[in-house]
Design an enzyme around this catalytic site. Structure first.
Site, PDB file in Angstrom:
ATOM      1  N   ASP A   1       8.501  18.012 -47.073  1.00 26.19           N
ATOM      2  CA  ASP A   1       6.871  17.690 -47.141  1.00 26.19           C
ATOM      3  C   ASP A   1       5.775  17.340 -48.133  1.00 26.19           C
ATOM      4  O   ASP A   1       5.429  17.309 -48.673  1.00 26.19           O
ATOM      5  CB  ASP A   1       6.080  17.944 -46.036  1.00 26.19           C
ATOM      6  CG  ASP A   1       6.696  17.973 -44.997  1.00 26.19           C
ATOM      7  OD1 ASP A   1       7.335  17.541 -44.509  1.00 26.19           O
ATOM      8  OD2 ASP A   1       5.342  18.805 -43.434  1.00 26.19           O
TER       9      ASP A   1
ATOM     10  N   TRP B   1       8.988  11.419 -36.688  1.00 34.37           N
ATOM     11  CA  TRP B   1       8.245  12.386 -36.484  1.00 34.37           C
ATOM     12  C   TRP B   1       7.644  11.705 -34.959  1.00 34.37           C
ATOM     13  O   TRP B   1       6.500  12.747 -34.316  1.00 34.37           O
ATOM     14  CB  TRP B   1       7.673  12.307 -37.341  1.00 34.37           C
ATOM     15  CG  TRP B   1       6.763  13.268 -37.219  1.00 34.37           C
ATOM     16  CD1 TRP B   1       6.441  14.216 -36.896  1.00 34.37           C
ATOM     17  CD2 TRP B   1       5.911  14.106 -38.398  1.00 34.37           C
ATOM     18  NE1 TRP B   1       4.995  15.543 -37.209  1.00 34.37           N
ATOM     19  CE2 TRP B   1       4.814  14.862 -38.077  1.00 34.37           C
ATOM     20  CE3 TRP B   1       4.918  12.698 -39.799  1.00 34.37           C
ATOM     21  CZ2 TRP B   1       3.712  15.434 -38.738  1.00 34.37           C
ATOM     22  CZ3 TRP B   1       3.418  13.528 -40.107  1.00 34.37           C
ATOM     23  CH2 TRP B   1       3.128  14.627 -39.394  1.00 34.37           C
TER      24      TRP B   1
ATOM     25  N   THR C   1      -1.164  21.629 -44.055  1.00 35.71           N
ATOM     26  CA  THR C   1      -0.444  20.527 -44.424  1.00 35.71           C
ATOM     27  C   THR C   1      -1.112  19.163 -45.036  1.00 35.71           C
ATOM     28  O   THR C   1      -0.969  19.231 -46.037  1.00 35.71           O
ATOM     29  CB  THR C   1       0.883  19.871 -43.542  1.00 35.71           C
ATOM     30  OG1 THR C   1       1.325  21.013 -43.021  1.00 35.71           O
ATOM     31  CG2 THR C   1       1.396  18.940 -44.086  1.00 35.71           C
TER      32      THR C   1
ATOM     33  N   ASP D   1      12.504  16.625 -44.694  1.00 37.04           N
ATOM     34  CA  ASP D   1      11.291  15.164 -44.138  1.00 37.04           C
ATOM     35  C   ASP D   1      10.277  15.235 -45.744  1.00 37.04           C
ATOM     36  O   ASP D   1       8.720  14.941 -45.568  1.00 37.04           O
ATOM     37  CB  ASP D   1      10.565  15.999 -42.554  1.00 37.04           C
ATOM     38  CG  ASP D   1      10.803  16.145 -42.112  1.00 37.04           C
ATOM     39  OD1 ASP D   1      12.169  15.644 -41.544  1.00 37.04           O
ATOM     40  OD2 ASP D   1      10.171  16.621 -40.879  1.00 37.04           O
TER      41      ASP D   1
END
Length: 554
Positions: free
Chosen positions: A380, A462, A327, A401
């Site tokens: 993301d 988170w 990520t 998210d």
């Protein structure tokens, strides 16, 4: 007459008594805030172990709070250096899986930044290191450790990565940073007391701050018309308001070859070699689609990238976790250098929802500003990784998210668009990852519009102390009546801070909201003002200096 005189203490004696009482009370107030021993830290056993083995150990019963602070931070920095050295040797092992190698490379970069952040958090670092600066640096260091582990989580290696990664060493470093943050916060509170009670004599480190015009909580960044941080360009005033800024650009990027370079990364690499003496470097990126992954390293500070407008200047990529990128590395545009400014650019990741984590922009840049930009992706999209960040008049698109990370960030007058997710997915706008209660981090969405294509939640936790506030926003009809979504079971529901204040629109009713202990319907101006640009971001100086329009209050 004489007898009465003897019974009446001289005025000077009264004064001495009062001064003595004030001094004793002042010292008492000061000492109440200090942490002076390991047993007062969040992780005392870790503190004891590393302090007892530290070559810097000089503790005794008379050790004061400031000295203890310096010893704890220095010991933690030693641990970070050792861990970086150890992990650097591990990457040479040819037997490592390529995914493990990718995660290790993330960790190495993050450890390097952690060492830098720990160095910044020392009280002796530079005349512009305020208590809030030091807490910001340590909060960023905590985010770095979490991000290191996330690389292994991305590839589902958490159950086996102890075979090739010093897990316990990493955990202890994380705990030591948390201890450093707790001690730093306590020292900051003591400095505030010292300002209130100057008779204590403990004003050595607070005088620098007040002399630069930052004596109150709301002005901790030391910014005034004359004094800015050493890295902040003195000429950086109202730059974004200047219609001739693009004409004054130091470097021009154009796909058709009419500029200095045809790619943004080429211009960034050139910028790294230019001697600037803290001057702002402006890169003008002409309209066009730039298919590249741009990285602005920590060492490249004070860069401004200006495009020709949203959907005119587009930076696009498609890296994602499903195809083997962490990520952290999936970002189309990644910036770590402090003082970054972007205007009039679209940052995009086109991997699509089926590829899961795929970042359009990642920022760890302290004092960064994004003005009139667009961030497009799915899961993301916008990675506000760490440090202090301000976004104004921006558009953010995503599904799961899609505004996430552990920065201290305010998004003001923005448009948030929740796209339709894949089957089985639930739309969540934010996933803020504050892990420790002493961190200064959190997200504030202010005076913005939330439009959704399907049922959408404002956020989910988170990490355990996740903090997010929506205030004075217009919430669309498809915002879930519950408002917020759990991460897993009861995780973080008592320790998070989620708040709503003064929102309007069809999705703004709080009558059906979650009943978690950490959820708050903010009812007073006093509570809401904690989350303004001035108080939460300390941005009334550094943001104003850029010329970006900003509301520093409610």
């Amino acid at each position: 007459m004489d007898h009465k005189i003897l019974l009446t203490p001289p005025k000077s004696l009264y004064t001495k008594c009062i001064i003595t009482i004030i001094y004793v009370v002042s010292i008492s107030h000061l000492n109440a805030h200090f942490i002076t021993s390991c047993k007062q830290t969040p992780y005392p056993s870790v503190c004891d172990h590393h302090m007892s083995n530290s070559p810097l150990k000089t503790l005794d019963d008379q050790t004061d709070g400031f000295t203890f602070h310096d010893l704890v931070v220095s010991s933690t920095m030693d641990q970070a250096v050792q861990l970086h050295r150890l992990v650097s040797s591990l990457k040479q092992h040819h037997s490592l899986h390529k995914h493990a190698t990718s995660a290790l490379f993330d960790c190495l970069e993050l450890y390097e930044d952690t060492i830098d952040q720990l160095n910044h958090s020392r009280r002796s670092y530079g005349q512009y290191s305020s208590p809030h600066d030091r807490q910001t640096s340590l909060s960023a260091a905590i985010a770095n450790q979490d991000t290191c582990r996330n690389g292994f989580r991305d590839f589902k290696l958490t159950s086996s990565y102890s075979k090739y990664f010093p897990v316990q060493f990493h955990r202890n470093l994380t705990k030591s940073i948390s201890n450093s943050l707790a001690v730093t916060k306590a020292a900051a509170e003591a400095e505030a007391v010292a300002e209130k009670y100057p008779s204590t004599g403990f004003t050595k480190f607070s005088k620098q701050r007040s002399s630069a015009g930052g004596g109150s909580h709301r002005r901790l960044l030391l910014f005034s018309d004359e004094k800015f941080p050493s890295w902040f360009p003195l000429s950086d005033r109202k730059l974004l308001e200047d219609s001739k800024t693009t004409a004054k650009a130091d470097l021009v990027v154009a796909k058709d070859g009419s500029g200095h370079y045809t790619s943004i990364q080429q211009a960034v690499n050139a910028a790294a070699k230019l001697p600037r003496r803290n001057q702002r470097l402006v890169i003008y990126v002409k309209a066009g689609v730039y298919r590249e992954n741009v990285v602005i390293k920590k060492s490249i500070k004070n860069v401004m990238v200006i495009g020709d407008g949203i959907d005119s200047t587009i930076v696009t990529g498609n890296r994602n976790v499903q195809d083997g990128t962490t990520t952290f590395r999936s970002a189309t545009f990644a910036v770590s250098g402090n003082g970054f400014i972007a205007q009039g650019i679209t940052f995009e990741n086109t991997a699509g929802p089926e590829k899961h984590q795929a970042v359009a922009l990642r920022s760890s840049s302290d004092f960064s500003v994004f003005y009139a930009c667009s961030f497009k992706g799915y899961q993301d999209t916008l990675y506000l990784h760490s440090s202090r960040q301000f976004l104004r008049n921006c558009n953010i698109y995503g599904t799961v998210d899609f505004i996430f990370g552990d920065a201290t960030a305010i998004l003001q007058n923005c448009n948030i668009y929740a796209r339709k997710p894949m089957s089985g997915q639930k739309n969540t706008i934010t996933a803020q990852s504050r892990k420790e209660p002493d961190e200064t981090t959190g997200f504030v969405i202010q005076s913005s519009t939330v439009a959704t294509a399907s049922e959408t939640y404002l956020g989910r936790p988170w990490r355990s102390h996740s903090r997010t506030v929506f205030m004075k926003c217009n919430l669309g009809a498809l915002v879930s009546p519950a408002g917020w979504l759990p991460w897993s079971g009861s995780f973080a529901l008592s320790t998070l801070y989620y708040g709503e204040y003064g929102n309007t629109g069809a999705g703004a009713s709080v009558s059906g909201r979650v009943k978690w202990p950490g959820y708050h319907v903010i009812k007073t101006v006093t509570e809401a003002e904690k989350f303004t640009v001035e108080n939460f971001l300390d941005g009334n100086y550094w943001i104003t200096a850029t010329g970006v329009p900003v509301n520093d209050g409610l």
